[in-house]
Structure formats: C-alpha cells, structure tokens
Design an enzyme around this catalytic site. Structure first.
Site, mmCIF file in Angstrom:
data_model
loop_
_atom_site.group_PDB
_atom_site.id
_atom_site.type_symbol
_atom_site.label_atom_id
_atom_site.label_comp_id
_atom_site.label_asym_id
_atom_site.label_seq_id
_atom_site.Cartn_x
_atom_site.Cartn_y
_atom_site.Cartn_z
ATOM 1 N N ASP A 347 -22.539 -19.487 7.995
ATOM 2 C CA ASP A 347 -23.047 -18.472 7.084
ATOM 3 C C ASP A 347 -22.318 -17.175 7.417
ATOM 4 O O ASP A 347 -21.575 -17.095 8.390
ATOM 5 C CB ASP A 347 -24.574 -18.363 7.159
ATOM 6 N N ASP A 631 -31.054 -22.216 5.955
ATOM 7 C CA ASP A 631 -29.963 -23.036 6.480
ATOM 8 C C ASP A 631 -30.443 -24.416 6.939
ATOM 9 O O ASP A 631 -29.651 -25.229 7.408
ATOM 10 C CB ASP A 631 -29.295 -22.322 7.668
HETATM 11 N N1 LIG Z 1 -34.957 -7.910 2.541
HETATM 12 C C1 LIG Z 1 -34.403 -8.125 1.373
HETATM 13 N N2 LIG Z 1 -34.772 -7.419 0.303
HETATM 14 C C2 LIG Z 1 -34.227 -7.658 -0.873
HETATM 15 N N3 LIG Z 1 -33.298 -8.569 -1.112
HETATM 16 C C3 LIG Z 1 -32.876 -9.312 -0.091
HETATM 17 C C4 LIG Z 1 -33.404 -9.129 1.205
HETATM 18 N N4 LIG Z 1 -32.811 -10.018 2.024
HETATM 19 C C5 LIG Z 1 -31.958 -10.710 1.265
HETATM 20 N N5 LIG Z 1 -32.002 -10.299 -0.005
HETATM 21 C C6 LIG Z 1 -31.195 -10.797 -1.113
HETATM 22 O O1 LIG Z 1 -31.074 -12.199 -1.035
HETATM 23 C C7 LIG Z 1 -29.699 -12.543 -0.900
HETATM 24 C C8 LIG Z 1 -29.550 -13.794 -0.113
HETATM 25 O O2 LIG Z 1 -30.061 -13.639 1.180
HETATM 26 P P1 LIG Z 1 -29.942 -14.835 2.199
HETATM 27 O O3 LIG Z 1 -30.802 -14.515 3.349
HETATM 28 O O4 LIG Z 1 -30.060 -16.120 1.478
HETATM 29 O O5 LIG Z 1 -28.449 -14.796 2.633
HETATM 30 P P2 LIG Z 1 -27.699 -13.726 3.460
HETATM 31 O O6 LIG Z 1 -28.502 -13.343 4.637
HETATM 32 O O7 LIG Z 1 -27.259 -12.659 2.526
HETATM 33 O O8 LIG Z 1 -26.388 -14.463 3.853
HETATM 34 P P3 LIG Z 1 -26.113 -15.702 4.809
HETATM 35 O O9 LIG Z 1 -26.409 -16.877 3.968
HETATM 36 O O10 LIG Z 1 -24.677 -15.501 5.080
HETATM 37 O O11 LIG Z 1 -26.968 -15.568 6.012
HETATM 38 C C9 LIG Z 1 -29.061 -11.319 -0.284
HETATM 39 O O12 LIG Z 1 -27.700 -11.261 -0.568
HETATM 40 C C10 LIG Z 1 -29.826 -10.222 -0.969
HETATM 41 O O13 LIG Z 1 -29.295 -9.968 -2.238
HETATM 42 MG MG LIG Z 2 -28.784 -16.019 6.894
#
Ligand SMILES: Nc1ncnc2c1ncn2[C@@H]1O[C@H](COP(=O)(O)OP(=O)(O)OP(=O)(O)O)[C@@H](O)[C@H]1O
Ligand SMILES: [Mg+2]
Length: 884
Positions: A347, A631
């Site tokens: 990720d 994940d």
């Molecule tokens: N605390 C939050 N508040 C609002 N939107 C959020 C928040 N956290 C994540 N998001 C939205 O959800 C999306 C996806 O988050 P997710 O946790 O699936 O992946 P990530 O942490 O961005 O990336 P990775 O998969 O590389 O860990 C983010 O890109 C963001 O747009």
């Molecule tokens: Mg993540």
C-alpha cells in the site's frame, strides 16, 4: 457451520435475557470487573487460550514423525525386508528411520519453541475496562487476550479480533466479519436491543443473534463494548475447531516446489525396487532372493534427511531474522515463499510515505484560499475521532486538527471548531472513502421545532462531489462538478492528499443517521495535505528491483497522488488503473492488465484482493504488505501476507510475516534470507540426489556384473549415516551473495535434469573405480577380493561425496563463493577421513572390509582428480535458472 452442541448452549445460555440480567448473572457491570475478582476468576476458569493452539510435546511429536512421506517409504521398505526375513536390511532401515525421526522431532521442537517465544512478542491484546477496587473509577487498558475472564467488559474497534464470546452492551454502527465461523465473507451488522434479544435470532444457531459477538470474528467498522460470556475451550470457535479445521490454504509455492519434489522422488523410489527385481530376473535369471538388494537400492535413493534439512534451514533463517528484531516469520514455509516472491504489492500510505500528513492548503469552490474550509474539516475530524473510538487515531484527522488548533491560536478564522456539539459520527471504513459528523450548531436550541442538525462530510473528492447539489450555496451542475473534480486532480498530481469538505443543514431528529443521509450537500472546499515520502523507501525500492522483485502499489488514494509519490521515489508509475476500471474487467483481462501495471489507485479491499489473485493466477509468487482493515482480503489472498507489528489485529493474525516496522529495507533482507534458506535446501537436494542416483546406477551395474552383492546392508547403513550427517551441514551453508539476485524457487523439472546429469557422471566415476579395483585386486582370492571390493567402493563413495559437497554446494555461483563455511569444511573433511580410515580400522572386518593395496590409492587419486575436473567443468557450463 459446525460447532459442538455444548459450546452452542454455553454461549447462548450465558447470554440469555436482557443486558442487565446477563450482567447480573455474570456478577459484573458496565464499569467492568474489579482486578482482584478477575484474578480469582482466572484461576477458576483458566486462561483464555485456544485448545488447539498449544504446541505438541516432544514424545507426541516423535510418535507422529513417521508420518512424513520419506519415513513412510522407508518403513514400507523395512516391512518388505522383514517379510522376506532379510533382517540385516530391515535393521538398517529401522536405524535410518529412528535417526531421521529423532533429528526431525528435535529440529521441529526447537523451531516451535523459538516460534512460541516470538508469538509472545506478537501477543494480541484486548481493550478491557476494569477497576482497581470496587470504589475506584473504571480504567481502560490493554490486556493480553489469554488473561480475559467471563464478566470482563471489552471494547471493540475496527481491526480488532474479537477475543472471546461477548454479549454486546453498546454498539455504534458495528459490523463484524464472521468468516472464521460461518465462511460468510460479507460483514454482519451487530446491535443491542435494549429490551433484550427477543426472538430475533435463531434459537439453535447462536450466530444468528445480532447481540452476540464470537471469538475469532473481527470488527470491520464501527465500535462497541460487550461483556465476556465464554472464554477458552468454552467459546463457540473452540467447539467448532476440531471439525472445521484451520484455514484451508490453496497450495503455497512451498507445497508446489519442495513438496512437489518430495513426491516425485517418492514415486521414483517406489518404482526402483520392482525395477531392480525385473531387470535382475531378465538378465541374470535371479528370483526373489534379490529382494533385499532391490530394497537396499531403493533405500539408497531416498533423501531421508530432506525434512530435517528443510526444517533446519528454514528455522535457522527465521531465527536469524528474529534475532535482529526486524522480521518475525509466523509460518516457517512462508520464509521459503518469501524467497520466491517475484511480485510485491504494497500500500502507499505509511509504506512509501511517512504517514505524517501536514496541511498544505485549503481552498473554496472558487479556487481561492479559504480558512472556513479548514474549520469545517476540523469539526468533522474532531467528532469522528471522538465518537468513533478508532483504535489508532486517523492520521489525516489529526493533521487537520493540528492545523486548525494552530490557526485558532493565531486568531485566524479557522478556529472556533470546538463550539459545535457532536451528536453522531459515520466514520470511514473499508471501501467507504468519506466520513460524516452530525453536529449541533453553537447556541442552537436543543428541543425546539426549529432545531437543526448540521452534517459535516469530508472524504475523497469523487465520493463527496457525487453527493453535492450545491457549491458555496450556488447550484452545482454537472459542469461545475467536473471542474471541481479536475481541480482535485491537479492538486493530487502535485503529490498532495486531497479531501473534499461539504455540509448540509437538516431539521433535528432523533432517528439515527445513515450513509443514505449523505446527499444534497453543499460543497465547502478542498483541504490538501502533504505526506512526505518515507526516507528509506527510494533506496529500498531500488534494492528490491535489483533483487528481481517487481513492486506494485495498491492504494485507496487518488491516482494522481499515488503516481506522483511513485515518481518521486524513482518507481515509474506508467498508466494508473483505478478500482472502477478493475470492476469492469473479467479475471483473465485483469491478469493481463495487472502484469503491466505498477499503480492501482482508489482500491477498495476487494480490488486489492482481486489484483493479488490475478497476479497469482498469472503464475507470479505474490507478496502483499498492508496494515489496515482494508488490506485484510489481499493479505489472505497473497502467497505471503506481510504486516507491520502495529498493523490492526486481524491483518497481523492473518499475515505470514510480521515486520517490526513498515520498512521495505527489512522486508528486502527477509526476502534474501528466504532465498538463502531455499538455496540451502536446493544444495542439499542437488548433492544428495546426484550422489544417490550415481550410487544406484553403479549398484545396479555392479549387482548385475558381480557374482556377490556389491554392498552389504551394514555397509549401506554406515555409508548412508555418514552421508546424512555430512549433508546436515548444508542447512548451515552461506551461499554466495550472487545467488540471491533472483527469486528462488525450486523447479522439480530443472532439478531432475540436473540430478540425472550429475548422477550419471557420479556413476561413471564409480564404474571407473570398479575398473581400478579389478586392476589392483587381480592377485587376491575371491573371498579376500570381495572384502577388498567393499572397502574400495566405500572409500571412493565417501571421497566423491566430499568432493560433490564442495563443488556443487554453491550452485553456479561457486566462483564467487569465497571461503567455504566452517560446518561444510568440517563435514567434508570428516567424510574423507572416515572414508579412508574406516576400512583400515578395527571396524573394517565386522563390516566385511579389508585394507587395500597401495596401488589402489594411487589409481583412486587419479580417478578423483579427473572426476573433480569434470564436475567443475560441467557445473560451470550448467546454467540452471534460479535456486536450483
Ligand atoms: N479520515 C478521513 N476522512 C475523510 N476521508 C478519508 C479519511 N481517511 C481516508 N479517507 C479517504 O478514503 C480514501 C481511502 O483511504 P484508505 O484508508 O482506503 O487508503 P489510504 O490510506 O489512502 O491508502 P493506502 O491504501 O495506501 O493505505 C483516502 O484517499 C481518502 O480520500
Ligand atoms: Mg492503509
């Protein structure tokens, strides 16, 4: 679904009645148990451990050890020998079986003990509420899961593995995964009915009850608290286990390579004895009296130390990694699989970046900087953090709050976000890319007809804009939405993490809010945060590439952000594929696309898992590194699931390899360690099999040419034991660094080709020795000649074995090998000494060996020199792929 009826009744009976009745029956309360009482209960109920998880004792393990296929083959051969009263051969086999079982049991026992120590390092904890004394206030603390007792009050948050069977006391949008119990992969909603369970659930199946949570299930989203109703052997999962068994995995690369080779060899071995019988019957007209000899030949072919070498090589590799404190291998064969990984999916957030976002800018719908946006973002962040009780505070929310507090300190208009009163929160979750806080504006009346609630939403721009009908109070049409999405894309292309913020004011209500209420919003603006690339990531990616590992990024973030981060780290992103595009593809198309794509963005959990599965289906050994609930599916789908130690519980429990930190450099070292272990196993197979095959061919030829048995059972035994002891040293070999540049996977076909070639060469050396013996022993009588033949062949066998060990151990990188490690030097020297001296020692006559004339040694030296040269030349020409 399968669980014991006793467990079923215990779980349901313990949780019958209203919440209050259940608490009373358990002599507990919402404020948790008093520590002293909990200690007493621990003595009474025992530890909350899984009955199936305890490691086996040494004797039990020993009793089970003949079950491995090689030992089983030897046992069959032993029984055949005993049946025809060939007691010598039968005894030989019995000793071999005993030695290999003892060695294997000891090795496994040791490996397990060190694994148990490591497991303690990784012990999962539960969040419990307890009180020091009856009068003191409740304290929430982390407790090792095995210390939980009935009556304990446990808090649940996303990513937690439910530590015992619970009756829920309070829930907020709680959904759990019960796949371990039901096989059902969709999350199940859990909630508390204030009046007790009623008859909502099935009276027979406790899983039907929404107010019960079972050990082994995991929290997907939301949170809650519950009181423990059953622990240890009394949980539903414990009852289910004996019949349901563990997680059934598809065959791993280890199964395909090492086990694949083992089974091929077993088939050969079982064919050998009948073949020898047929050939000697046809050519020499011999009958069943050749059976002991045929059996001896088959025994000679069996690499009975393979299981020992495999366990030792893997356990040693794992122990070295654990000693450095960087990597913990939870399943030994996973170390082999790690060495075979040729595609690593990771990720982005926290792996390639530091996951320490810092606010970069806030702008309104018109593209101008606007502190109001920060204020609303902070209102959302504050209340989602507060109300959703996340296990680890969300980094984006914290960064927004930090920035807003700083702005408030400076008196800028970004402040004032604390004045709102939070009522409800709908947090982000796997596959849900936005969060909503429902708040009461400051000064708004609580119970008036005109009372209002404000929904403050923030999240991925695409998802938020989809739900907006206005921007800055003005109508938002398709054009406007597209313009804003383009602007978000521009910000993301600069490497920023972009969130859209929106809000809506609604008449107050008591009914809970759901995601369906997130519509007709008014777009407030964008907040963008920068998250610096991790300092070691660029170097680690370069090293992984040099080591032949293709890295792919699977992220939930915006394609623009992901591409920019990759570019900054020197990883060419190419065309970025989004989750939406993955949805539109069939498996075969996805496999083709996945092969040529480096970055996958806007991935929901299932997208990540599908990409991993597609890569595996295309023949890649695929590793996956991730740490969040989103994940989990991909971690389970991968050949090797990898998780950092501070990842959420479910993912860590599902992972095969745990990293001390989310550091790609440590992972690279683990991959190299895996390749080294595979290299050692390959070296053993190369060496043991080439000499075994050579001996078998020579034995067959000699058996047909000579009027006496070329090797007596006792001699077969001594020779095999000497080989086995020496070859064990190979588990401690240090192959040349050049040997680790490519993924290491044993390929049965390549190995068999190798073994046939080098086996033939070995047989030629043996046959040359027979010629030499014929020459040197010309003058001896038949009896004396026979004894001298045994001695001569024995000496030659041990000396060639030592030569083979030295020349074939480092594979085709022998030239870079540098110094031969101590254990190998010792083993080969010992072989040579035993080979030369045993026939001359007092042990010679009992083994039917006599001293040899000096002429023999001179001629033998010549044979060995020629053989050594041929071996080295053949090895240098040989260019087998990876590992073998
Ligand atoms: N605390 C939050 N508040 C609002 N939107 C959020 C928040 N956290 C994540 N998001 C939205 O959800 C999306 C996806 O988050 P997710 O946790 O699936 O992946 P990530 O942490 O961005 O990336 P990775 O998969 O590389 O860990 C983010 O890109 C963001 O747009
Ligand atoms: Mg993540």
């Amino acid at each position: 679904m399968a669980w014991a009826p006793e467990a079923r009744t215990a779980a349901v009976r313990g949780a019958d009645g209203t919440t209050l009745e259940v608490l009373r029956a358990l002599e507990s309360g919402p404020r948790g148990l008093v520590e002293e009482e909990a200690e007493e209960r621990l003595v009474r109920h025992g530890e909350n451990t899984f009955p199936g998880r305890r490691p086996d004792s040494w004797p039990r393990r020993f009793a089970r050890s003949p079950r491995d296929p090689f030992t089983a083959v030897l046992l069959v051969l032993g029984l055949v020998s005993a049946a025809v009263a060939a007691w010598g051969t039968a005894c030989v086999i019995a000793v071999l079986v005993l030695v290999s079982c003892v060695l294997r049991t000891t090795g496994e026992h040791r490996a397990d003990r060190s694994a148990a120590a490591l497991r303690d390092l990784l012990a999962t904890t539960a969040t419990v509420r307890r009180r020091a004394t009856a009068a003191s206030p409740p304290l929430t603390r982390e407790l090792p899961v095995d210390q939980l007792v009935p009556g304990d009050v446990v808090l649940l948050a996303p990513g937690d593995v439910v530590p015992a069977d619970l009756r829920l006391l309070r829930t907020t949008a709680l959904t759990v995964h019960e796949a371990t119990l039901t096989g059902e992969s969709a999350p199940v909603e859990k909630f508390v009915d204030a009046d007790g369970p009623g008859d909502g659930g099935s009276p027979v199946l406790p899983l039907g009850h929404p107010h019960l949570c079972f050990q082994g299930s995991s929290v997907v989203s939301g949170n809650g608290s519950g009181v423990v109703v059953a622990t240890g052997a009394r949980t539903v999962l414990s009852g289910a286990l004996p019949r349901a068994g563990g997680r059934s995995r598809p065959p791993s690369p280890f199964d395909r390579s090492v086990n694949g080779i083992a089974w091929t060899l077993i088939r050969f071995t079982l064919l050998t004895a009948p073949l020898v019988l047929i050939v000697s019957a046809l050519l020499r007209g011999r009958g069943l009296e050749t059976l002991p000899f045929a059996v001896a030949v088959a025994v000679g072919l069996t690499p009975e130390m393979l299981p020992v070498v495999v366990t030792t090589a893997l356990a040693r590799g794992a122990a070295l990694l654990a000693r450095d404190g960087e990597v913990i291998v939870r399943r030994l064969p996973a170390l082999h699989d790690l060495g075979a990984v040729d595609v690593l999916c990771v990720d982005k957030t926290g792996t390639l970046t530091e996951d320490r976002p810092v606010l970069a800018l806030c702008e309104g719908p018109d593209g101008r900087a606007n502190p109001e946006v920060l204020r609303w973002a902070a209102v959302n962040a504050l209340w989602t953090l507060h109300l959703s009780e996340l296990p680890v505070p969300d980094a984006l929310d914290e960064a927004i709050l930090d920035a807003a507090e700083e702005a408030a300190g400076e008196g800028a208009p970004g402040g004032g976000f604390e004045e709102f009163e939070g009522l409800e929160a709908l947090p982000c979750g796997p596959g849900r890319r936005l969060s909503t806080a429902v708040v009461r504006p400051p000064g708004d009346p609580r119970f008036a007809l005109a009372a209002r609630h404000t929904l403050v939403v923030k999240g991925a721009p695409e998802d938020v804009l989809d739900r907006c009908a206005q921007a800055g109070g003005a109508e938002l049409g398709a054009d406007g939405r597209e313009r804003l999405a383009r602007r978000a894309g521009e910000l993301a292309a600069g490497g920023l993490r972009v969130l859209a913020v929106a809000r809506a004011t609604r008449p107050a209500r008591t009914r809970p809010y759901t995601p369906a209420d997130e519509r007709d919003l008014d777009f407030v603006g964008f907040v963008a945060l920068s998250d610096a690339p991790a300092p070691t990531a660029a170097e680690a990616l370069a090293v992984l590439a040099r080591h032949g590992v293709d890295v792919k990024v699977l992220t939930g973030d915006h394609p623009g952000t992901a591409a920019r981060v990759c570019r900054e780290l020197g990883l060419a992103p190419g065309e970025v594929v989004t989750g939406e595009r993955i949805d539109a593809l069939a498996d075969a198309e996805l496999a083709r696309l996945a092969a040529r794509t480096t970055v996958f963005a806007r991935c929901a959990p299932e997208h990540k898992a599908r990409v991993v599965r597609a890569l595996r289906a295309a023949g890649h050994t695929t590793g996956f590194l991730g740490d969040g609930v989103n994940d989990l599916a991909a971690t389970v789908a991968a050949d090797v699931g990898i998780c950092p130690r501070d990842g959420v519980d479910v993912v860590r429990e599902a992972a095969d390899v745990v990293l001390a930190s989310k550091d790609l450099t440590a992972l690279d070292r683990a991959i190299v360690a895996g390749r080294r272990s595979t290299g050692n196993i390959a070296a053993y197979l190369r060496i043991a099999l080439s000499s075994n095959v050579g001996n078998v061919i020579a034995m067959l030829v000699a058996g047909l040419l000579l009027p006496f048995l070329p090797m007596l059972p006792a001699q077969v035994l001594v020779q095999n034991l000497c080989f086995d002891a020496a070859q064990l040293a190979l588990a401690f070999d240090r192959p040349a660094p050049g040997a680790h540049l490519r993924p290491a996977l044993l390929r049965p076909r390549a190995l068999l080709r190798f073994v046939t070639g080098f086996g033939l060469l070995n047989a030629v050396a043996d046959l040359a020795t027979f010629g030499v013996l014929a020459l040197a022993l010309r003058s001896m009588g038949p009896e004396e000649g026979q004894f001298a033949f045994h001695a001569g062949w024995f000496t030659e066998n041990l000396l060639t074995q030592a030569l083979v060990m030295l020349l074939l151990r480092s594979g085709r990188h022998a030239a870079e090998g540098g110094r031969v490690p101590g254990p190998i030097r010792l083993a080969t020297a010992a072989l040579a000494v035993v080979g030369l001296l045993l026939p001359l020692s007092p042990l010679g006559p009992p083994l039917s060996m006599t001293p040899l004339p000096p002429l023999y040694y001179g001629l033998l030296a010549l044979v060995l020199v020629v053989y050594g040269l041929l071996l080295a030349a053949a090895r240098a020409r040989q260019s087998s792929p990876s590992g073998v």
